[in-house]
Motif scaffolding. Structure first.
Motif, PDB file in Angstrom:
ATOM      1  N   GLU A 140       3.520   0.810 -11.300  1.00  0.00           N
ATOM      2  CA  GLU A 140       3.323   1.360  -9.515  1.00  0.00           C
ATOM      3  C   GLU A 140       4.305   1.530  -9.651  1.00  0.00           C
ATOM      4  O   GLU A 140       4.925   0.341  -8.986  1.00  0.00           O
ATOM      5  CB  GLU A 140       2.657   0.397  -9.063  1.00  0.00           C
ATOM      6  CG  GLU A 140       0.784   0.665  -9.104  1.00  0.00           C
ATOM      7  CD  GLU A 140      -0.016   1.155  -9.153  1.00  0.00           C
ATOM      8  OE1 GLU A 140       0.423   2.726  -8.674  1.00  0.00           O
ATOM      9  OE2 GLU A 140      -1.563   1.474  -9.334  1.00  0.00           O
ATOM     10  N   ARG A 181      -7.982   9.734 -11.205  1.00  0.00           N
ATOM     11  CA  ARG A 181      -6.817   9.767 -10.262  1.00  0.00           C
ATOM     12  C   ARG A 181      -6.506  11.868  -9.641  1.00  0.00           C
ATOM     13  O   ARG A 181      -6.190  12.102  -8.949  1.00  0.00           O
ATOM     14  CB  ARG A 181      -5.408   9.770 -10.130  1.00  0.00           C
ATOM     15  CG  ARG A 181      -5.498   8.428 -10.464  1.00  0.00           C
ATOM     16  CD  ARG A 181      -4.926   7.877  -9.008  1.00  0.00           C
ATOM     17  NE  ARG A 181      -4.905   6.425  -8.210  1.00  0.00           N
ATOM     18  CZ  ARG A 181      -3.478   6.301  -8.110  1.00  0.00           C
ATOM     19  NH1 ARG A 181      -2.402   6.074  -8.477  1.00  0.00           N
ATOM     20  NH2 ARG A 181      -3.673   4.464  -8.314  1.00  0.00           N
ATOM     21  N   VAL A 224      -1.544   0.688 -15.470  1.00  0.00           N
ATOM     22  CA  VAL A 224      -0.855   1.047 -15.084  1.00  0.00           C
ATOM     23  C   VAL A 224       0.840   0.577 -13.730  1.00  0.00           C
ATOM     24  O   VAL A 224       0.804  -0.240 -13.900  1.00  0.00           O
ATOM     25  CB  VAL A 224      -1.531   1.692 -13.494  1.00  0.00           C
ATOM     26  CG1 VAL A 224      -2.321   0.264 -12.931  1.00  0.00           C
ATOM     27  CG2 VAL A 224      -0.898   2.363 -12.656  1.00  0.00           C
ATOM     28  N   THR A 245       0.066  -4.101 -15.018  1.00  0.00           N
ATOM     29  CA  THR A 245       0.430  -3.511 -13.911  1.00  0.00           C
ATOM     30  C   THR A 245       2.606  -3.941 -14.794  1.00  0.00           C
ATOM     31  O   THR A 245       3.236  -2.972 -13.672  1.00  0.00           O
ATOM     32  CB  THR A 245       0.564  -4.041 -12.694  1.00  0.00           C
ATOM     33  OG1 THR A 245       0.787  -5.773 -12.650  1.00  0.00           O
ATOM     34  CG2 THR A 245      -0.709  -3.514 -11.949  1.00  0.00           C
ATOM     35  N   SER A 282       2.719   6.594  -9.776  1.00  0.00           N
ATOM     36  CA  SER A 282       1.723   6.119 -10.581  1.00  0.00           C
ATOM     37  C   SER A 282       1.542   6.282 -11.777  1.00  0.00           C
ATOM     38  O   SER A 282       1.157   7.587 -11.556  1.00  0.00           O
ATOM     39  CB  SER A 282       0.463   5.454 -10.105  1.00  0.00           C
ATOM     40  OG  SER A 282       0.276   4.908  -8.680  1.00  0.00           O
ATOM     41  N   GLU A 303       5.880   3.621  -6.680  1.00  0.00           N
ATOM     42  CA  GLU A 303       5.623   4.628  -5.419  1.00  0.00           C
ATOM     43  C   GLU A 303       6.692   4.543  -4.776  1.00  0.00           C
ATOM     44  O   GLU A 303       7.335   5.663  -4.370  1.00  0.00           O
ATOM     45  CB  GLU A 303       4.640   4.130  -3.989  1.00  0.00           C
ATOM     46  CG  GLU A 303       3.537   4.265  -4.266  1.00  0.00           C
ATOM     47  CD  GLU A 303       2.672   2.782  -5.617  1.00  0.00           C
ATOM     48  OE1 GLU A 303       3.779   2.895  -5.832  1.00  0.00           O
ATOM     49  OE2 GLU A 303       1.467   2.946  -5.861  1.00  0.00           O
ATOM     50  N   GLU A 317       1.627   8.041  -4.257  1.00  0.00           N
ATOM     51  CA  GLU A 317       1.054   7.954  -5.198  1.00  0.00           C
ATOM     52  C   GLU A 317       0.440   9.057  -6.162  1.00  0.00           C
ATOM     53  O   GLU A 317       0.692   8.420  -7.356  1.00  0.00           O
ATOM     54  CB  GLU A 317      -0.517   7.515  -4.752  1.00  0.00           C
ATOM     55  CG  GLU A 317      -1.721   9.174  -4.371  1.00  0.00           C
ATOM     56  CD  GLU A 317      -2.773   7.940  -4.179  1.00  0.00           C
ATOM     57  OE1 GLU A 317      -3.676   8.025  -5.443  1.00  0.00           O
ATOM     58  OE2 GLU A 317      -3.096   8.540  -2.892  1.00  0.00           O
TER      59      GLU A 317
END
Length: 300
Positions: free
Chosen positions: A235, A194, A233, A294, A274, A237, A270
């Motif tokens: 997530e 990333r 991770v 996740t 993240s 957003e 993003e």
């Protein structure tokens, strides 16, 4: 099972930069989120000219001001349980210098009341009591290098890891509460993939000043984690805006009007939503197609 997440950070603003989306996401789903901040960041650089008088080498009043910034940031993230290790002003920000190899180190002069000079067991015991009170299944802190070498980050790592070990011992310091074994410990990480993609976008857009000296295809600093070492991770957003608002709550420390922030906002959520982690203790739970958990509570 009531979920409890504990985060241990060195200074006000570290939590929002590293884990703001994670904190907001877990608060929203009903998890108890507790933040422990180890210092008030008294030695931080003051980016607001009209507040320059607060700096350590002038009025030395930055710490209490950063506490008000912390209060504002926690409101943005929805976190109501946040504490200073040992109480306000118990441990002082150590400050830092830059090593010629590009990472932080302790300065030539370090005060005796700083976090870096703290007795490890004494500091850990303060955290043991909190661990046994809030009984977290998951603890988040830095890696052994504190991300980029800041002495307070390294010390926060040491204190968090030692306190987690001591808290689990049934015969240790009965006066600090009943023993509690933290099931999973994560270290903050930053995805190399990333980071390289973000750098490439910045350079292609003509921004050569943000992360100056960092080449999208060259060596990266130690706070960037090779993707194969990452375990999870989050997530978040939909919580990226809350994270950015929390970061904006620290105007003395974070400049949000520069080209990096302007461009990254245009890239969508993003970048900010993240957040990546390395599993340091516990068994990994189910993973996604990329081999990452996740949910930090996965498998519990």
């Amino acid at each position: 099972m009531d979920q409890s997440l504990l985060l241990v950070h060195a200074h006000p603003d570290d939590e929002s930069i590293n884990n703001g989306a994670t904190m907001a996401k877990y608060v929203a789903r009903g998890t108890r989120v507790t933040l422990v901040t180890c210092t008030l960041g008294e030695e931080g650089e003051v980016l607001v000219p009209e507040l320059a008088h607060l700096a350590a080498d002038r009025e030395d009043a930055l710490g209490p001001h950063r506490k008000t910034e912390l209060d504002a940031a926690m409101k943005e993230l929805g976190v109501t349980d946040y504490r200073l290790l040992g109480g306000e002003g118990h441990f002082r920000d150590t400050g830092m210098a830059w090593h010629e190899e590009g990472h932080a180190v302790a300065g030539e002069v370090v005060r005796d009341d700083t976090f870096w000079r703290a007795d490890l067991t004494e500091a850990a015991n303060l955290l043991v009591e909190i661990i046994r009170e809030v009984r977290p299944q998951v603890l988040v802190t830095y890696d052994q290098f504190g991300g980029y070498g800041h002495p307070d980050h390294i010390q926060a790592h040491r204190v968090a890891m030692y306190a987690a070990a001591l808290a689990a011992v049934p015969s240790y310091r009965l006066d600090l509460g009943d023993a509690w074994d933290v099931a999973k410990i994560y270290w903050v990480g930053m995805s190399e993939g990333r980071m390289r993609a973000s750098l490439r976008r910045l350079r292609e857009a003509g921004d050569t000043t943000s992360f100056e000296g960092m080449d999208p295809d060259g060596p990266l600093p130690p706070f960037v984690t090779p993707d194969h070492l990452l375990s999870a991770v989050v997530e978040g957003e939909e919580f990226a805006d809350a994270k950015l608002r929390a970061m904006r709550s620290y105007p003395t420390q974070i400049e949000v009007d520069g080209p990096f922030f302007a461009l990254s906002n245009n890239l969508g959520n993003e970048i900010w939503g993240s957040e990546f982690y390395r599993l340091a203790k516990g068994k990994p739970g189910p993973t996604n197609d990329a081999g990452l958990e996740t949910d930090l509570f996965a498998g519990l």
